[in-house]
Design a protein around this motif. Structure first.
Motif, short mmCIF file in Angstrom:
data_model
loop_
_atom_site.label_atom_id
_atom_site.label_comp_id
_atom_site.label_asym_id
_atom_site.label_seq_id
_atom_site.Cartn_x
_atom_site.Cartn_y
_atom_site.Cartn_z
N MET A 205 1.00 -1.29 -0.07
CA MET A 205 0.11 -0.11 0.08
C MET A 205 0.96 1.23 0.01
O MET A 205 0.53 2.31 -0.61
CB MET A 205 -0.91 -0.07 1.16
CG MET A 205 -1.85 1.23 1.43
SD MET A 205 -2.92 1.55 -0.06
CE MET A 205 -4.34 0.23 0.39
N LEU A 206 2.02 1.24 0.85
CA LEU A 206 2.73 2.38 0.65
C LEU A 206 3.61 2.75 -0.47
O LEU A 206 3.73 3.95 -0.82
CB LEU A 206 3.69 2.14 1.90
CG LEU A 206 3.47 2.04 3.41
CD1 LEU A 206 4.37 2.19 4.44
CD2 LEU A 206 2.49 3.57 3.73
N ARG A 207 3.72 1.78 -1.10
CA ARG A 207 4.60 1.96 -2.25
C ARG A 207 3.46 2.24 -3.47
O ARG A 207 3.70 3.33 -4.25
CB ARG A 207 5.04 0.54 -3.00
CG ARG A 207 6.29 0.33 -2.27
CD ARG A 207 7.00 -1.04 -2.81
NE ARG A 207 8.26 -1.08 -2.20
CZ ARG A 207 8.54 -2.23 -1.23
NH1 ARG A 207 7.42 -2.95 -0.93
NH2 ARG A 207 9.39 -2.41 -0.59
N VAL A 208 2.17 1.78 -3.36
CA VAL A 208 1.36 2.31 -4.35
C VAL A 208 0.92 3.58 -4.08
O VAL A 208 0.85 4.54 -4.97
CB VAL A 208 -0.22 1.49 -4.05
CG1 VAL A 208 -1.26 2.12 -4.82
CG2 VAL A 208 0.08 -0.05 -4.68
N ARG A 214 3.20 10.81 -6.94
CA ARG A 214 4.18 11.55 -7.77
C ARG A 214 3.62 11.82 -9.12
O ARG A 214 4.09 12.41 -10.15
CB ARG A 214 5.13 10.33 -8.33
CG ARG A 214 6.06 10.17 -7.09
CD ARG A 214 6.98 9.04 -7.42
NE ARG A 214 7.90 8.61 -6.36
CZ ARG A 214 8.54 7.42 -5.85
NH1 ARG A 214 8.17 6.35 -6.94
NH2 ARG A 214 9.22 6.83 -4.99
N HIS A 215 2.14 11.50 -9.31
CA HIS A 215 1.59 11.94 -10.68
C HIS A 215 1.18 13.32 -10.57
O HIS A 215 1.15 13.91 -9.54
CB HIS A 215 -0.01 11.18 -10.71
CG HIS A 215 -0.61 11.35 -11.83
ND1 HIS A 215 -1.33 12.50 -12.35
CD2 HIS A 215 -1.02 10.63 -12.85
CE1 HIS A 215 -1.56 12.36 -13.57
NE2 HIS A 215 -1.55 10.95 -13.95
N VAL A 270 -2.25 3.38 -11.20
CA VAL A 270 -2.42 2.09 -10.46
C VAL A 270 -1.99 0.94 -11.42
O VAL A 270 -1.27 0.15 -10.96
CB VAL A 270 -3.87 1.82 -10.05
CG1 VAL A 270 -3.97 0.35 -9.91
CG2 VAL A 270 -4.20 2.64 -8.77
N GLU A 271 -2.25 1.17 -12.88
CA GLU A 271 -1.52 0.10 -13.78
C GLU A 271 0.02 0.06 -13.91
O GLU A 271 0.53 -0.94 -13.99
CB GLU A 271 -2.13 0.47 -15.20
CG GLU A 271 -3.56 0.20 -15.39
CD GLU A 271 -4.23 0.67 -16.65
OE1 GLU A 271 -3.26 0.93 -17.63
OE2 GLU A 271 -5.22 0.34 -16.87
N VAL A 272 0.35 1.51 -13.44
CA VAL A 272 1.86 1.54 -13.49
C VAL A 272 2.62 1.09 -11.86
O VAL A 272 3.41 0.27 -12.09
CB VAL A 272 2.23 3.09 -13.39
CG1 VAL A 272 3.58 3.13 -13.07
CG2 VAL A 272 1.96 3.63 -14.49
N ALA A 276 5.22 -2.14 -10.95
CA ALA A 276 6.36 -1.75 -10.22
C ALA A 276 6.31 -2.34 -8.90
O ALA A 276 7.62 -2.13 -8.22
CB ALA A 276 6.42 -0.12 -9.94
N VAL A 277 5.31 -2.87 -8.25
CA VAL A 277 5.12 -3.47 -7.10
C VAL A 277 5.03 -4.92 -7.16
O VAL A 277 4.10 -5.51 -7.79
CB VAL A 277 4.10 -3.08 -6.19
CG1 VAL A 277 3.89 -3.56 -4.62
CG2 VAL A 277 4.21 -1.52 -6.00
#
Length: 378
Positions: A205-208, A214-215, A270-272, A276-277
């Motif tokens: 969750m933190l990574r998301v 950053r958007h 979220v797709e990104v 990435a996660v």
């Protein structure tokens, strides 16, 4: 009209207004439990000679509606009597210090409600033939889903409303939109001494959330769009790698911003995150959205305010209301809302919630004068 307005202002009683305000603050009325404060206000208005209509929302929950004048109301004063929940009632009890009144709902928005009631008590001193075609609407449910205002709008859509949300008496003919997003990440639970055998839902969750932040939409250097992580919680089992994490995000959107465009941007980001996660298991839902609006400030209410504020010794400021309110619902229904009330958003929903009492008195005078002006409004 100036003479009648002066008489109305003399009929506004600050001592009575302070009493009404403090009594309202003494009554705990979180969303869903508004009946006690409505009973108090119903009795007050009935004793003043008004016919008070209960507008049923659901069992033991109802709006109060009062109208005066010989024709359908051109303007309603609208206030919500519910507050957020108080987690520690002792810290939310009302008190007054050096002209400032503290207490749950003092800004959001029992100060505005008390001022509206006092304005109507002043209007009751006018002869019947001089009373303007206006209404007073005290609604439930604003802090949750706006079901009180929705019930009113199902049967009536007046041309104008003044909503007493806290604006420090700034006149808000523009209003931000709102979008609420919920995110859930899931992982695999293991003993906390063996994290390599599990999958930590909190870390995911933190990574998301970092990737979302950053958007460009959420760039705090240009904070037109207000992005706030409201809540973050995980599974409560002790001494384990958590297998579930939930986050709630509030997004307050500038008047011209389409909530659908923000949703799409978040879904793309979220797709990104999915790439990435590692092993990301994520669910994102949008539970509520409401588009903002910007009214033309070249209207009769703005003209009246420009004349009123100098007479009251107040600076007139036009602004956009940055939070969510029932104003969005009224606008969507074809009603033109002005958001204007005592207190400010800075302390609303906090243990230090407060309103300067002189603002509440000024608000009562403004509301009374606007009601009087509705008699000759276009």
């Amino acid at each position: 009209m100036t003479a009648t307005c002066d008489a109305l202002w003399r009929a506004i009683d600050p001592t009575r207004l302070r009493h009404i305000f403090m009594e309202m603050l003494e009554i705990y009325s979180p969303t869903g439990k508004e009946e006690d404060v409505q009973l108090y206000l119903e009795d007050l208005l009935t004793q003043a000679g008004f016919t008070v209509e209960r507008q049923i929302v659901e069992e033991d929950r109802y709006n109060l509606r009062v109208t005066i004048g010989s024709t359908p109301p051109r303007l309603y004063l609208v206030g919500h009597v519910d507050t957020v929940t108080a987690w520690d009632l002792e810290e939310f009890g009302p008190r007054e210090e050096e002209g400032i009144i503290y207490g749950l709902g003092s800004a959001d928005m029992k100060g505005g409600c008390a001022a509206m009631v006092e304005a109507f008590l002043a209007l009751a001193t006018l002869p019947e033939e001089e009373r303007p075609p206006v209404g007073l609407l005290l609604v439930v449910g604003e802090e949750e889903n706006g079901d009180g205002s929705a019930a009113f709008l199902a049967g009536e859509t007046p041309p104008w409303v003044v909503i007493g949300e806290p604006t420090s008496l700034a006149a808000c003919f523009s209003h931000y939109g709102y979008l609420e997003a919920g995110l859930i990440t899931r992982g695999r639970r293991t003993h906390s001494s063996l994290p390599e055998l599990g999958h930590n839902a909190v870390e995911s969750m933190l990574r998301v959330l970092l990737l979302l932040g950053r958007h460009p939409l959420f760039d705090r250097e240009t904070p037109e769009l207000v992005y706030s992580i409201r809540e973050l919680s995980s599974s409560r089992a002790g001494f384990v790698v958590p297998d579930r994490c939930e986050a709630w995000i509030d997004l307050h959107l500038p008047p011209e911003t389409d909530p659908a465009a923000v949703r799409q941007a978040m879904e793309t980001q979220v797709e990104v995150a999915a790439s990435a996660v590692d092993n990301l298991d994520l669910e994102m839902t949008f539970t509520f959205d409401s588009r903002g609006y910007r009214l033309d400030s070249d209207n009769w209410l703005a003209t009246e305010l420009a004349e009123l504020y100098p007479r009251l010794g107040l600076p007139l400021k036009f602004d956009a209301f940055r939070s969510h309110s029932d104003g969005n619902l009224f606008f969507e229904a074809g009603v033109q809302p002005l958001i204007l009330g005592p207190g400010s958003l800075e302390t609303a929903h906090t243990s230090d919630e407060q309103t300067i009492f002189s603002e509440v008195v000024a608000a009562a005078r403004i509301y009374a004068a606007l009601c009087l002006a509705a008699k000759s409004a276009p």
